[in-house]
Design a protein around this motif. Structure first.
Motif, short mmCIF file in Angstrom:
data_model
loop_
_atom_site.label_atom_id
_atom_site.label_comp_id
_atom_site.label_asym_id
_atom_site.label_seq_id
_atom_site.Cartn_x
_atom_site.Cartn_y
_atom_site.Cartn_z
N MET A 13 7.54 -1.39 11.86
CA MET A 13 6.41 -1.66 10.97
C MET A 13 5.92 -3.10 11.11
O MET A 13 4.72 -3.37 10.99
N CYS A 53 4.13 0.94 6.06
CA CYS A 53 3.01 0.06 6.36
C CYS A 53 3.57 -1.35 6.50
O CYS A 53 4.78 -1.55 6.46
N SER A 54 2.70 -2.33 6.63
CA SER A 54 3.19 -3.71 6.74
C SER A 54 2.51 -4.61 5.72
O SER A 54 2.46 -5.82 5.89
N THR A 55 2.01 -4.04 4.63
CA THR A 55 1.23 -4.81 3.66
C THR A 55 2.07 -5.56 2.64
O THR A 55 1.52 -6.11 1.68
N ASP A 115 0.80 -1.23 0.00
CA ASP A 115 0.00 0.00 0.00
C ASP A 115 0.83 1.27 0.00
O ASP A 115 0.44 2.27 -0.59
N CYS A 116 1.99 1.27 0.67
CA CYS A 116 2.79 2.50 0.74
C CYS A 116 3.78 2.62 -0.41
O CYS A 116 4.54 3.59 -0.47
#
Length: 107
Positions: A71, A46-48, A39-40
């Motif tokens: 994160m 983020c941690s996605t 996402d970032c």
């Protein structure tokens, strides 16, 4: 170029060649690998893009910096030894053969 194996939570494997200089996250994104949302966009905000690194690879990777550690606190079911953010893993010939498994979900 490094051959990297991405394993979805359901066991589906994707083996792709990722060019040197990209990140493991960019390799997933560029090859439409499901399970890494990023996402970032790779800013370690983020941690996605969280994955579990195969146990044989844990000691072969550069250590996590403080930002990545922070994160990972937000990741789904992080593993202290095996969890990494793929945006922080720069691809080189040394990563040829890397195996990563995606968590059940990204948060």
């Amino acid at each position: 170029m490094a051959k990297i194996t991405y394993i979805e939570h359901n066991g589906t494997e994707h083996v792709v060649d990722v060019p040197t200089g990209l990140t493991v996250m960019e390799g997933a994104r560029d090859n439409s690998i499901p399970g890494i949302e990023a996402d970032c966009g790779g800013a370690c905000a983020c941690s996605t893009c969280h994955v579990y690194v195969d146990a044989a690879w844990v000691d072969k990777l550069p250590p996590k910096d403080d930002m990545e550690e922070d994160m990972l606190d937000f990741a789904f079911e992080p593993d202290p030894a095996r969890s990494r953010l793929t945006c922080q893993l720069k691809v080189s010939d040394a990563l040829d053969g890397l195996i990563v498994t995606m968590p059940e979900k990204q948060i």
